[in-house]
Design a protein around this motif. Structure first.
Motif, PDB file in Angstrom:
ATOM      1  N   GLY A 119       0.802  -1.218   0.000  1.00 12.48           N
ATOM      2  CA  GLY A 119       0.000   0.000   0.000  1.00 12.48           C
ATOM      3  C   GLY A 119       0.831   1.262   0.000  1.00 12.48           C
ATOM      4  N   TRP A 120       0.206   2.346  -0.378  1.00 11.84           N
ATOM      5  CA  TRP A 120       0.802   3.679  -0.306  1.00 11.84           C
ATOM      6  C   TRP A 120       0.117   4.450   0.814  1.00 11.84           C
ATOM      7  CZ3 TRP A 120       4.966   5.679  -2.695  1.00 11.84           C
ATOM      8  CH2 TRP A 120       5.457   5.024  -3.833  1.00 11.84           C
ATOM      9  N   PHE A 121       0.926   5.207   1.522  1.00 10.50           N
ATOM     10  CA  PHE A 121       0.473   6.039   2.628  1.00 10.50           C
ATOM     11  C   PHE A 121       1.095   7.411   2.487  1.00 10.50           C
ATOM     12  CE2 PHE A 121      -1.375   2.508   4.947  1.00 10.50           C
ATOM     13  CZ  PHE A 121      -0.713   1.443   4.366  1.00 10.50           C
ATOM     14  N   ARG A 122       0.527   8.399   3.135  1.00  8.23           N
ATOM     15  CA  ARG A 122       1.110   9.733   3.060  1.00  8.23           C
ATOM     16  C   ARG A 122       0.955  10.441   4.400  1.00  8.23           C
ATOM     17  NH1 ARG A 122      -3.332  12.439  -1.068  1.00  8.23           N
ATOM     18  NH2 ARG A 122      -5.047  12.651   0.445  1.00  8.23           N
ATOM     19  N   GLN A 123       1.845  11.379   4.610  1.00  2.72           N
ATOM     20  CA  GLN A 123       1.802  12.166   5.834  1.00  2.72           C
ATOM     21  C   GLN A 123       2.105  13.613   5.509  1.00  2.72           C
ATOM     22  OE1 GLN A 123       4.402  10.850   9.019  1.00  2.72           O
ATOM     23  NE2 GLN A 123       3.059  11.777  10.552  1.00  2.72           N
ATOM     24  N   ALA A 124       1.148  14.475   5.800  1.00  2.00           N
ATOM     25  CA  ALA A 124       1.333  15.907   5.628  1.00  2.00           C
ATOM     26  C   ALA A 124       1.873  16.492   6.937  1.00  2.00           C
ATOM     27  CB  ALA A 124       0.010  16.566   5.260  1.00  2.00           C
ATOM     28  N   PRO A 125       2.534  17.626   6.865  1.00  2.00           N
ATOM     29  CA  PRO A 125       3.087  18.239   8.081  1.00  2.00           C
ATOM     30  C   PRO A 125       2.004  18.450   9.131  1.00  2.00           C
ATOM     31  CG  PRO A 125       3.952  19.324   6.148  1.00  2.00           C
ATOM     32  CD  PRO A 125       2.898  18.387   5.661  1.00  2.00           C
ATOM     33  N   GLY A 126       2.275  18.012  10.342  1.00  2.00           N
ATOM     34  CA  GLY A 126       1.336  18.213  11.439  1.00  2.00           C
ATOM     35  C   GLY A 126       0.142  17.289  11.438  1.00  2.00           C
ATOM     36  N   LYS A 127       0.131  16.329  10.526  1.00  2.00           N
ATOM     37  CA  LYS A 127      -1.005  15.411  10.447  1.00  2.00           C
ATOM     38  C   LYS A 127      -0.563  13.970  10.633  1.00  2.00           C
ATOM     39  CE  LYS A 127      -3.981  18.253   7.509  1.00  2.00           C
ATOM     40  NZ  LYS A 127      -4.846  18.263   6.293  1.00  2.00           N
ATOM     41  N   GLU A 128      -1.526  13.123  10.933  1.00  2.00           N
ATOM     42  CA  GLU A 128      -1.252  11.697  11.056  1.00  2.00           C
ATOM     43  C   GLU A 128      -1.008  11.102   9.666  1.00  2.00           C
ATOM     44  OE1 GLU A 128      -1.432  11.460  15.073  1.00  2.00           O
ATOM     45  OE2 GLU A 128      -1.431   9.619  13.889  1.00  2.00           O
ATOM     46  N   ARG A 129      -0.226  10.030   9.665  1.00  2.00           N
ATOM     47  CA  ARG A 129      -0.051   9.298   8.404  1.00  2.00           C
ATOM     48  C   ARG A 129      -1.385   8.668   8.024  1.00  2.00           C
ATOM     49  NH1 ARG A 129       5.311   7.360   7.676  1.00  2.00           N
ATOM     50  NH2 ARG A 129       5.225   6.989   9.936  1.00  2.00           N
ATOM     51  N   GLU A 130      -1.738   8.719   6.758  1.00  2.00           N
ATOM     52  CA  GLU A 130      -3.022   8.190   6.323  1.00  2.00           C
ATOM     53  C   GLU A 130      -2.842   7.260   5.125  1.00  2.00           C
ATOM     54  OE1 GLU A 130      -5.624  11.315   5.043  1.00  2.00           O
ATOM     55  OE2 GLU A 130      -4.274  12.003   3.476  1.00  2.00           O
ATOM     56  N   GLU A 131      -3.789   6.364   4.991  1.00  2.00           N
ATOM     57  CA  GLU A 131      -3.720   5.449   3.863  1.00  2.00           C
ATOM     58  C   GLU A 131      -4.141   6.151   2.584  1.00  2.00           C
ATOM     59  OE1 GLU A 131      -7.115   2.926   5.557  1.00  2.00           O
ATOM     60  OE2 GLU A 131      -7.375   2.734   3.393  1.00  2.00           O
ATOM     61  N   VAL A 132      -3.562   5.750   1.492  1.00  2.00           N
ATOM     62  CA  VAL A 132      -3.908   6.307   0.189  1.00  2.00           C
ATOM     63  C   VAL A 132      -4.536   5.224  -0.675  1.00  2.00           C
ATOM     64  CG1 VAL A 132      -2.992   7.344  -1.917  1.00  2.00           C
ATOM     65  CG2 VAL A 132      -2.084   8.040   0.310  1.00  2.00           C
ATOM     66  N   SER A 133      -3.817   4.119  -0.806  1.00  2.00           N
ATOM     67  CA  SER A 133      -4.290   3.044  -1.666  1.00  2.00           C
ATOM     68  C   SER A 133      -3.475   1.796  -1.393  1.00  2.00           C
ATOM     69  CB  SER A 133      -4.135   3.449  -3.139  1.00  2.00           C
ATOM     70  OG  SER A 133      -4.543   2.406  -3.998  1.00  2.00           O
ATOM     71  N   CYS A 134      -4.051   0.643  -1.716  1.00  2.00           N
ATOM     72  CA  CYS A 134      -3.288  -0.583  -1.621  1.00  2.00           C
ATOM     73  C   CYS A 134      -3.752  -1.563  -2.690  1.00  2.00           C
ATOM     74  CB  CYS A 134      -3.357  -1.208  -0.230  1.00  2.00           C
ATOM     75  SG  CYS A 134      -4.992  -1.516   0.438  1.00  2.00           S
ATOM     76  N   ILE A 135      -2.843  -2.466  -3.009  1.00  2.00           N
ATOM     77  CA  ILE A 135      -3.115  -3.474  -4.022  1.00  2.00           C
ATOM     78  C   ILE A 135      -2.896  -4.825  -3.383  1.00  2.00           C
ATOM     79  CG2 ILE A 135      -0.751  -3.274  -4.962  1.00  2.00           C
ATOM     80  CD1 ILE A 135      -2.104  -3.721  -7.757  1.00  2.00           C
ATOM     81  N   VAL A 136      -3.913  -5.642  -3.473  1.00  2.00           N
ATOM     82  CA  VAL A 136      -3.938  -6.914  -2.763  1.00  2.00           C
ATOM     83  C   VAL A 136      -3.875  -8.053  -3.763  1.00  2.00           C
ATOM     84  CG1 VAL A 136      -5.229  -8.346  -1.143  1.00  2.00           C
ATOM     85  CG2 VAL A 136      -5.321  -5.841  -0.963  1.00  2.00           C
ATOM     86  N   SER A 137      -2.946  -8.948  -3.539  1.00  4.48           N
ATOM     87  CA  SER A 137      -2.793 -10.077  -4.444  1.00  4.48           C
ATOM     88  C   SER A 137      -4.073 -10.872  -4.541  1.00  4.48           C
ATOM     89  CB  SER A 137      -1.656 -10.982  -3.945  1.00  4.48           C
ATOM     90  OG  SER A 137      -0.443 -10.291  -3.925  1.00  4.48           O
ATOM     91  N   ASP A 138      -4.462 -11.227  -5.754  1.00  2.00           N
ATOM     92  CA  ASP A 138      -5.642 -12.049  -6.031  1.00  2.00           C
ATOM     93  C   ASP A 138      -6.946 -11.413  -5.563  1.00  2.00           C
ATOM     94  OD1 ASP A 138      -3.655 -14.917  -5.146  1.00  2.00           O
ATOM     95  OD2 ASP A 138      -4.020 -14.047  -7.128  1.00  2.00           O
ATOM     96  N   PHE A 139      -6.930 -10.114  -5.340  1.00  2.00           N
ATOM     97  CA  PHE A 139      -8.173  -9.441  -4.921  1.00  2.00           C
ATOM     98  C   PHE A 139      -8.418  -8.187  -5.739  1.00  2.00           C
ATOM     99  CE2 PHE A 139     -11.603  -7.902  -2.517  1.00  2.00           C
ATOM    100  CZ  PHE A 139     -11.355  -6.600  -2.136  1.00  2.00           C
ATOM    101  N   GLY A 140      -7.532  -7.250  -5.648  1.00  2.00           N
ATOM    102  CA  GLY A 140      -7.719  -6.009  -6.385  1.00  2.00           C
ATOM    103  C   GLY A 140      -7.147  -4.832  -5.635  1.00  2.00           C
ATOM    104  N   THR A 141      -7.807  -3.711  -5.750  1.00  2.00           N
ATOM    105  CA  THR A 141      -7.278  -2.471  -5.211  1.00  2.00           C
ATOM    106  C   THR A 141      -8.265  -1.810  -4.263  1.00  2.00           C
ATOM    107  OG1 THR A 141      -8.122  -1.271  -7.131  1.00  2.00           O
ATOM    108  CG2 THR A 141      -5.857  -2.063  -7.256  1.00  2.00           C
TER     109      THR A 141
END
Length: 126
Positions: A35-57
């Motif tokens: 998965g991809w995650f991001r963190q802006a200054p002063g904020k908590e890290r948050e999820e962006v997207s993930c890709i799961v084997s044999d499932f999808g996105t």
């Protein structure tokens, strides 16, 4: 040991596009969910997207329709294509292994990580 190196960040104008890469080492990512995650200054890290084997996105609501996650198992790399970027997309972007069960059952990208990598900085500004 699974490790990641993120790259591709930079400065982009609002409305622009950018592509990020996440190169994995230590294991063959073919059977891993990433998965991809991001963190802006002063904020908590948050999820962006993930890709799961044999499932999808899975995508966070804030990026649906604008971001696209993909993987190249031969290159052991996961990509994040970002379009129509907004100032609130700015931050340091990280990749990590994710829990595939949570992704499949709850559409959540929960990271499995001991230590985050350095990430790659994305700045969205005019």
């Amino acid at each position: 040991q699974l490790q990641f190196v993120e790259s591709g960040g930079g400065l982009v104008h609002p409305g622009g596009s950018l592509g990020l890469s996440c190169l994995a080492s230590g294991v063959d990512i073919r059977d891993y969910s990433i998965g991809w995650f991001r963190q802006a200054p002063g904020k908590e890290r948050e999820e962006v997207s993930c890709i799961v084997s044999d499932f999808g996105t899975v995508y966070a609501d804030s990026v649906k329709g604008r971001f696209t996650i993909s993987r190249d198992n031969v290159k052991n790399t996961v990509y994040l294509r970002m379009a129509t970027l907004r100032p609130d997309d700015a931050g340091v972007y990280y990749c990590a292994q994710v829990n595939p069960i949570r992704a499949i059952t709850a559409n959540k990208c929960d990271p499995i990580v001991d230590n985050w990598g350095q990430g790659t900085q994305v700045t969205v500004s005019s």
